[in-house]
Design an enzyme around this catalytic site. Structure first.
Site, PDB file in Angstrom:
ATOM      1  N   ARG A 237       0.669   1.403   0.593  1.00  0.00           N
ATOM      2  CA  ARG A 237       0.433   1.598   2.018  1.00  0.00           C
ATOM      3  C   ARG A 237       1.181   2.826   2.522  1.00  0.00           C
ATOM      4  NH1 ARG A 237      -3.268  -0.980   1.203  1.00  0.00           N
ATOM      5  NH2 ARG A 237      -3.976  -2.910   2.182  1.00  0.00           N
ATOM      6  N   GLU A 266      -5.486   7.055   7.905  1.00  0.00           N
ATOM      7  CA  GLU A 266      -6.593   7.362   6.992  1.00  0.00           C
ATOM      8  C   GLU A 266      -7.899   7.393   7.769  1.00  0.00           C
ATOM      9  OE1 GLU A 266      -6.316   4.564   3.769  1.00  0.00           O
ATOM     10  OE2 GLU A 266      -4.278   5.180   3.289  1.00  0.00           O
ATOM     11  N   HIS A 285      -7.502   6.757  -0.985  1.00  0.00           N
ATOM     12  CA  HIS A 285      -7.344   5.297  -1.045  1.00  0.00           C
ATOM     13  C   HIS A 285      -8.377   4.669  -1.998  1.00  0.00           C
ATOM     14  CE1 HIS A 285      -5.669   1.709   1.424  1.00  0.00           C
ATOM     15  NE2 HIS A 285      -5.984   1.308   0.195  1.00  0.00           N
TER      16      HIS A 285
END
Ligand code: DGY
Length: 322
Positions: A237, A266, A285
């Site tokens: 994270r 993001e 990600h």
């Protein structure tokens, strides 16, 4: 009749399975999240939601969707969900543990190899026509073999990462909320304080979830204590890192590089200073993004929804800890 909202495109086989026992509405987009207002509107009459990390599951949503029985989150992390609100509204929350562990550890390893051996830089170097001759220190990097690797967060992903290090003869340090006997006995991982971990490691890998205790731990003080040749990898994270401090650390040569699969906001803005460094690799990600694992994550969501529709406890129910 049960009604399900799925907030991203999913393979036909999963849609067909859900349709056996519910009316299914799908936001038929692969990359674009559903606009918030549209999401709240679509959730109104649903009894189940199959969502991704892009959806905020909060008090407003629970108010808007009074028939909800379950929200199945297509992720192991659930920091997009207000668990206390879910408990108040008696909505079950499920996640997708285990199935993504190995895939995420592999991506972490890919980032470690790519940053240590400067693979992205090297590829650009060739593409830009700069390769003129062999040089003794041309794009010289750092060995993982016999290095000291510090894993921050020794949960399932941390252990899977540590298993991959065995072939590299690396010393494994770890820091975690509590000691992990399995990692110590099976993998020879050595428990240290956070301070020792960041001071001694060649590679610091963050695999810890976002919690009030872990947020912002990788800050100015932490980067300052790291070795100048250390490489920082984050696969879990973004909010564990104070990004301005990471930018300073890279700019001032306080650490040697970073591999980040996650960032605080993001998707990353194209003018984000982290994108200007040749020794920083940012991926979008994709930790759990193998086709098989993504299938298994969706399948896990489907099974959890089925559990709740059949009056069982969702097999991967996440509990709110007061
Ligand atoms: C997770 O599962 O929490 C990941 O970050 C999403 O792939």
């Amino acid at each position: 009749m049960n009604k399900i909202l799925v907030t991203r495109q999913i393979p036909e086989k999963f849609k067909a399975r859900l349709e056996q026992y519910a009316e299914v509405e799908i936001w038929d987009h692969h990359l674009t999240p559903m606009p918030r207002e549209q999401f709240l509107e679509a959730a109104k009459d649903k009894t189940a939601l199959l969502v991704t990390l892009s959806e905020q599951i909060d008090e407003t949503l629970f108010h808007a969707a009074p028939h909800l029985k379950i929200v199945a989150n297509m992720a192991v992390g659930y920091d997009n969900i207000d668990l206390a609100a879910a408990e108040r509204h008696e909505v079950a929350i499920s996640n997708t543990p285990h199935v993504l562990t190995e895939t995420t550890a592999e991506l972490g390893f890919a980032l470690m190899l790519a940053t240590s051996r400067r693979i992205v830089e090297a590829e650009k170097y060739v593409q830009e026509g700069k390769w003129e001759s062999w040089g003794p220190y041309l794009l010289a990097g750092k060995d993982i073999y016999r290095s000291k690797v510090g894993i921050f967060g020794m949960g399932e992903i941390g252990r899977a990462f540590a298993r991959r290090l065995r072939g590299f003869n690396a010393d494994i340090l770890y820091h975690n909320r509590s000691r992990n006997a399995k990692a110590e006995s099976e993998l020879g991982a050595f428990y240290t304080s956070f301070e020792t971990l960041i001071q001694e490691s060649d590679f610091i890998i963050s695999t810890a979830p976002s919690t009030p205790e872990t947020q912002n731990v990788f800050n100015h003080e932490a980067f300052k204590k790291m070795r100048k040749d250390a490489i920082f990898i984050n696969i879990r994270r973004g909010d564990l890192v104070v990004e301005e401090d990471l930018v300073d650390a890279i700019e001032n040569g306080e650490i040697a590089g970073a591999g980040l699969d996650v960032v605080r906001d993001e998707p990353i803005r194209m003018d984000h200073p982290l994108l200007k460094f040749p020794n920083v690799i940012v991926t979008p990600h994709i930790g759990s993004a193998s086709v098989l694992t993504r299938d298994q994550m969706i399948q896990t969501c489907v099974l959890n929804i089925e559990d709740v529709f059949n009056d069982r406890t969702a097999r991967n129910q996440v509990m709110h800890k007061a």
